[in-house]
Write a protein that holds these residues in place. Structure first.
Motif, mmCIF file in Angstrom:
data_model
loop_
_atom_site.group_PDB
_atom_site.id
_atom_site.type_symbol
_atom_site.label_atom_id
_atom_site.label_comp_id
_atom_site.label_asym_id
_atom_site.label_seq_id
_atom_site.Cartn_x
_atom_site.Cartn_y
_atom_site.Cartn_z
ATOM 1 N N ALA A 1 8.350 -15.281 -11.013
ATOM 2 C CA ALA A 1 8.900 -14.354 -12.056
ATOM 3 C C ALA A 1 8.838 -13.322 -11.523
ATOM 4 O O ALA A 1 7.745 -12.971 -10.798
ATOM 5 N N GLN A 2 9.223 -12.341 -12.312
ATOM 6 C CA GLN A 2 8.924 -11.018 -11.744
ATOM 7 C C GLN A 2 7.044 -10.409 -11.963
ATOM 8 O O GLN A 2 7.263 -9.509 -11.478
ATOM 9 N N LYS A 3 6.864 -11.429 -13.006
ATOM 10 C CA LYS A 3 5.671 -10.487 -12.861
ATOM 11 C C LYS A 3 4.553 -10.555 -11.869
ATOM 12 O O LYS A 3 3.243 -10.756 -11.696
ATOM 13 N N GLY A 4 5.027 -12.191 -11.361
ATOM 14 C CA GLY A 4 3.927 -12.914 -10.515
ATOM 15 C C GLY A 4 4.303 -12.702 -8.995
ATOM 16 O O GLY A 4 3.363 -11.704 -8.205
ATOM 17 N N ALA A 5 5.460 -11.366 -8.638
ATOM 18 C CA ALA A 5 5.564 -10.611 -7.597
ATOM 19 C C ALA A 5 5.241 -9.629 -8.161
ATOM 20 O O ALA A 5 4.747 -9.613 -6.802
ATOM 21 N N ASP A 6 5.010 -8.859 -8.848
ATOM 22 C CA ASP A 6 4.367 -8.030 -9.304
ATOM 23 C C ASP A 6 3.034 -7.767 -8.820
ATOM 24 O O ASP A 6 2.469 -6.522 -8.120
ATOM 25 N N VAL A 7 1.796 -9.024 -8.765
ATOM 26 C CA VAL A 7 0.640 -9.204 -8.254
ATOM 27 C C VAL A 7 0.158 -9.403 -6.998
ATOM 28 O O VAL A 7 -0.501 -9.566 -7.078
ATOM 29 N N TYR A 8 1.646 -10.121 -6.223
ATOM 30 C CA TYR A 8 1.301 -10.443 -4.973
ATOM 31 C C TYR A 8 0.521 -9.659 -4.281
ATOM 32 O O TYR A 8 -0.272 -10.649 -3.687
ATOM 33 N N PRO A 9 1.165 -8.775 -4.255
ATOM 34 C CA PRO A 9 0.453 -7.460 -2.722
ATOM 35 C C PRO A 9 -0.774 -7.184 -3.609
ATOM 36 O O PRO A 9 -1.897 -7.723 -3.080
ATOM 37 N N GLU A 10 -1.576 -7.909 -4.817
ATOM 38 C CA GLU A 10 -2.903 -7.694 -4.880
ATOM 39 C C GLU A 10 -3.083 -9.058 -4.331
ATOM 40 O O GLU A 10 -4.963 -8.706 -3.929
#
Length: 133
Positions: free
Chosen positions: A91-100
């Motif tokens: 989901a978007q929340k997961g995509a947002d934290v993936y780089p970290e």
């Protein structure tokens, strides 16, 4: 040889402790971060494939995925051809934290092998691939 497996286990446990502490603030402790990473990198896996990829029993994996869906990191979709199967996507929340998550995973990996030459790293990769069952 028994000591080698113990050493691998110790490295794994120490890495898990560090990573779980780092991502607890995101609600991704207990190795939940691994599910986000794997799903981001290979979207659309069946639930069973995801469980196999993180080498966790399917019941535990399904519970973890459901928690990650409830917290907004992952989403499930019914398979278009077989409605009994469900596919997992970030989901978007997961995509947002993936780089970290990915950066921390890479940094940890680099730190672990930093004392090895490039040739030793290649040898280690080859040797470990023979241990995978």
């Amino acid at each position: 040889m028994f000591e080698i497996i113990r050493d691998i286990g110790a490295i794994t446990r120490q890495t898990e402790i560090e990573t779980n502490a780092e991502f607890r603030r995101l609600g991704l402790a207990n190795n939940a971060f691994i599910y986000v990473i794997r799903t981001y990198e290979k979207p659309g896996m069946f639930l069973g494939q995801l469980a196999d990829s993180v080498q966790i029993d399917r019941t535990t994996a399904f519970r973890t995925v459901q928690k990650l869906v409830d917290s907004g990191y992952l989403r499930l979709e019914d398979d278009a051809k077989d409605k009994r199967l469900r596919r997992v996507y970030v989901a978007q929340k997961g995509a947002d934290v993936y780089p970290e998550l990915h950066a921390f995973e890479k940094h940890s990996s680099d730190r672990l092998v930093s004392q090895l030459t490039a040739e030793e790293q290649t040898q280690l990769t080859q040797l470990l691939s023979k241990l995978v069952y």
